[in-house]
Design a protein around this motif. Structure first.
Motif, PDB file in Angstrom:
ATOM      1  N   LEU A  57      -0.635   1.954   9.831  1.00  0.00           N
ATOM      2  CA  LEU A  57       0.196   1.708   8.663  1.00  0.00           C
ATOM      3  C   LEU A  57      -0.618   1.501   7.400  1.00  0.00           C
ATOM      4  CD1 LEU A  57       2.703  -0.808  10.313  1.00  0.00           C
ATOM      5  CD2 LEU A  57       2.836   1.702  10.228  1.00  0.00           C
ATOM      6  N   VAL A  58      -1.897   1.115   7.553  1.00  0.00           N
ATOM      7  CA  VAL A  58      -2.742   0.795   6.404  1.00  0.00           C
ATOM      8  C   VAL A  58      -4.178   1.159   6.736  1.00  0.00           C
ATOM      9  CG1 VAL A  58      -3.006  -1.603   7.202  1.00  0.00           C
ATOM     10  CG2 VAL A  58      -3.429  -1.044   4.796  1.00  0.00           C
ATOM     11  N   GLU A  59      -4.900   1.592   5.724  1.00  0.00           N
ATOM     12  CA  GLU A  59      -6.321   1.909   5.854  1.00  0.00           C
ATOM     13  C   GLU A  59      -7.006   1.512   4.544  1.00  0.00           C
ATOM     14  OE1 GLU A  59      -7.676   5.572   7.856  1.00  0.00           O
ATOM     15  OE2 GLU A  59      -8.675   6.089   5.966  1.00  0.00           O
ATOM     16  N   MET A  60      -8.277   1.156   4.625  1.00  0.00           N
ATOM     17  CA  MET A  60      -9.029   0.880   3.410  1.00  0.00           C
ATOM     18  C   MET A  60     -10.435   1.424   3.520  1.00  0.00           C
ATOM     19  SD  MET A  60     -10.144  -3.173   3.479  1.00  0.00           S
ATOM     20  CE  MET A  60     -11.376  -2.980   2.185  1.00  0.00           C
ATOM     21  N   HIS A 115      -0.096   5.338  -2.183  1.00  0.00           N
ATOM     22  CA  HIS A 115       0.691   5.923  -1.102  1.00  0.00           C
ATOM     23  C   HIS A 115      -0.080   7.100  -0.525  1.00  0.00           C
ATOM     24  CE1 HIS A 115       4.357   8.386   0.361  1.00  0.00           C
ATOM     25  NE2 HIS A 115       4.005   7.506   1.288  1.00  0.00           N
ATOM     26  N   ALA A 116      -0.537   6.951   0.725  1.00  0.00           N
ATOM     27  CA  ALA A 116      -1.315   8.002   1.370  1.00  0.00           C
ATOM     28  C   ALA A 116      -1.301   7.765   2.874  1.00  0.00           C
ATOM     29  CB  ALA A 116      -2.755   8.006   0.865  1.00  0.00           C
ATOM     30  N   PRO A 117      -0.502   8.532   3.611  1.00  0.00           N
ATOM     31  CA  PRO A 117      -0.459   8.346   5.061  1.00  0.00           C
ATOM     32  C   PRO A 117      -1.838   8.513   5.708  1.00  0.00           C
ATOM     33  CG  PRO A 117       1.363   9.715   4.339  1.00  0.00           C
ATOM     34  CD  PRO A 117       0.450   9.546   3.158  1.00  0.00           C
ATOM     35  N   ASP A 153       5.889  -1.269   2.229  1.00  0.00           N
ATOM     36  CA  ASP A 153       4.938  -2.311   2.611  1.00  0.00           C
ATOM     37  C   ASP A 153       4.099  -2.800   1.438  1.00  0.00           C
ATOM     38  OD1 ASP A 153       5.578  -2.482   5.337  1.00  0.00           O
ATOM     39  OD2 ASP A 153       4.309  -0.766   5.835  1.00  0.00           O
ATOM     40  N   TYR A 154       4.260  -2.201   0.264  1.00  0.00           N
ATOM     41  CA  TYR A 154       3.352  -2.509  -0.846  1.00  0.00           C
ATOM     42  C   TYR A 154       3.377  -3.980  -1.244  1.00  0.00           C
ATOM     43  CZ  TYR A 154       1.583  -3.052  -5.540  1.00  0.00           C
ATOM     44  OH  TYR A 154       0.904  -3.524  -6.635  1.00  0.00           O
ATOM     45  N   LYS A 171       3.045  -1.270  14.532  1.00  0.00           N
ATOM     46  CA  LYS A 171       4.256  -1.549  13.755  1.00  0.00           C
ATOM     47  C   LYS A 171       4.250  -2.894  13.043  1.00  0.00           C
ATOM     48  CE  LYS A 171       7.009   1.481  16.709  1.00  0.00           C
ATOM     49  NZ  LYS A 171       8.250   1.658  17.501  1.00  0.00           N
ATOM     50  N   ASP A 172       3.105  -3.597  13.038  1.00  0.00           N
ATOM     51  CA  ASP A 172       3.017  -4.891  12.361  1.00  0.00           C
ATOM     52  C   ASP A 172       2.032  -4.775  11.205  1.00  0.00           C
ATOM     53  OD1 ASP A 172       2.418  -7.548  11.551  1.00  0.00           O
ATOM     54  OD2 ASP A 172       3.002  -8.321  13.519  1.00  0.00           O
ATOM     55  N   ILE A 173       2.546  -4.617   9.989  1.00  0.00           N
ATOM     56  CA  ILE A 173       1.691  -4.353   8.834  1.00  0.00           C
ATOM     57  C   ILE A 173       0.793  -5.544   8.518  1.00  0.00           C
ATOM     58  CG2 ILE A 173       3.471  -5.082   7.194  1.00  0.00           C
ATOM     59  CD1 ILE A 173       0.807  -2.324   6.676  1.00  0.00           C
ATOM     60  N   VAL A 174       1.266  -6.767   8.722  1.00  0.00           N
ATOM     61  CA  VAL A 174       0.449  -7.942   8.412  1.00  0.00           C
ATOM     62  C   VAL A 174      -0.732  -8.038   9.371  1.00  0.00           C
ATOM     63  CG1 VAL A 174       0.402 -10.457   8.284  1.00  0.00           C
ATOM     64  CG2 VAL A 174       2.350  -9.188   7.352  1.00  0.00           C
TER      65      VAL A 174
END
Length: 376
Positions: free
Chosen positions: A357-360, A348-350, A327-328, A288-291
């Motif tokens: 929350l984020v993937e790269m 935007h892509a779950p 979160d953008y 739950k912490d995007i940073v």
């Protein structure tokens, strides 16, 4: 080398790899600014033509991916407007800068391209044929059967080119409509197909991204892109694990490699799979912490790159996936601060696990000098 060119209603971010050999490589990420979809599409295509002809000496496109905000109403327009013969991936993953379309193009100089009877797109140079496939889909009854059919068809296409899934496929992308519901079926199908093809935890898997994404037909639950190399040898392929930071994917029931390095005499290509905030026990780091998730994700990718004898300076393109569009602004600010000149898109892509929350993902290229290997 990275640079950005500002054009009418569009911005082109360019990465160039030039090691003074036959083939120079480029990644271009083109972003639209504003207007109707048709206006933005025109601006993106005009920017692409300008950059290719004026900045890249007519380099040849080997792969394209269009990121759309509404594929049902936009995909046909893209197909009519872009009649180039390279592999074209079209997926609904809305660019989060507020635009309706973004375009990633991978280009090379001094290669020949053609559409093969098998349906794959060939990029030829030297001893190798690079085989790209994009936007493969069907409308079978559920995501498991759709994925099985996709892989079975792809295996037959590879066979027509004298290739196999295990020996020649380097990278896959699986875009899953409603990923929280349909991803388990994709995993089950991939595990089954891979086992029948001799791809196991004791052999190897394939670098991959499995991510939320929608095709223009809502009945399509899985869309697939692929990259394979005809003529590649096992000695040229290294799989990346980063065990200090990541676990084996098979530990939690899925079958893909964290990354893959392909070595040639004059360069190495590195393909980093979709990577999130995970530890080497397979657990989500910083729920739950995007940073903090973004920073851990960067650390994981950096460790994979280091294992491939690369770093972020060698990365040509980044694709970033966010579950929550809110979160953008925060994530984009983090990327602007750390990677201000790197071609990238945030869409935007779950991700396949709801807690991520984020993937790269990214691709890298580095000059080498190994005369024991064939040149690219």
């Amino acid at each position: 080398m990275n640079r950005t060119i500002l054009l009418d209603n569009a911005r082109a971010e360019i990465f160039e790899f030039n090691n003074s050999t036959d083939v120079t490589e480029y990644h271009i990420m083109i972003h639209a600014d504003e207007g109707t979809f048709q206006q933005q599409l025109d601006a993106v295509l005009d920017a692409y033509r300008y950059v290719r002809e004026q900045e890249l000496s007519g380099a040849t496109a080997v792969f394209k991916r269009y990121f759309l905000s509404d594929a049902a109403n936009q995909a046909d327009e893209v197909l009519m407007a872009d009649v180039s013969d390279c592999a074209k991936s079209i997926i609904e993953q809305a660019p989060l800068d507020g635009s309706k379309i973004a375009l990633w193009t991978y280009l090379m100089t001094n290669v020949t391209t053609r559409q093969l009877p098998s349906g794959l797109c060939e990029v030829a140079h030297g001893a190798f044929r690079h085989l790209w496939n994009a936007s493969a889909h069907n409308t079978a009854i559920n995501s498991e059967y759709q994925t099985r059919l996709l892989f079975n068809e792809y295996i037959m296409q590879l066979a027509q080119e004298g290739c196999t899934l295990a020996d020649n496929c380097i990278r896959t992308w699986l875009f899953v409509n409603d990923v929280d519901v349909n991803y388990p079926g994709v995993v089950k199908a991939r595990n089954t197909v891979f086992y029948t093809q001799g791809l196991t935890n004791d052999t190897h898997f394939i670098a991959s991204t499995g991510i939320g994404g929608r095709q223009q037909d809502a009945n399509v639950l899985t869309q697939m892109d692929n990259y394979a190399i005809a003529g590649i040898s096992k000695e040229q392929i290294t799989y990346l694990y980063a065990p200090t930071h990541l676990n084996r994917t098979s530990d939690y029931g899925v079958s893909f490699e964290r990354g893959t390095r392909i070595d040639y005499a004059d360069r190495s290509h590195v393909f980093i799979s979709g990577t999130a905030s995970i530890n080497n026990k397979g657990q989500i780091e910083h729920p739950k912490d995007i940073v903090k998730q973004t920073h851990r994700m960067w650390d994981n990718v950096e460790t994979l790159l280091k294992e491939a004898d690369c770093d972020y300076n060698d990365v040509g393109v980044m694709i970033v996936y966010l579950r929550d569009i809110a979160d953008y602004k925060l994530v984009n600010k983090l990327y602007e601060e750390r990677f201000p000149d790197k071609p990238r898109v945030i869409v935007h892509a779950p991700v396949c696990r709801s807690g991520w929350l984020v993937e790269m993902e990214c691709m890298a290229v580095k000059a080498t000098n190994d005369k024991k290997l064939p040149s690219f």
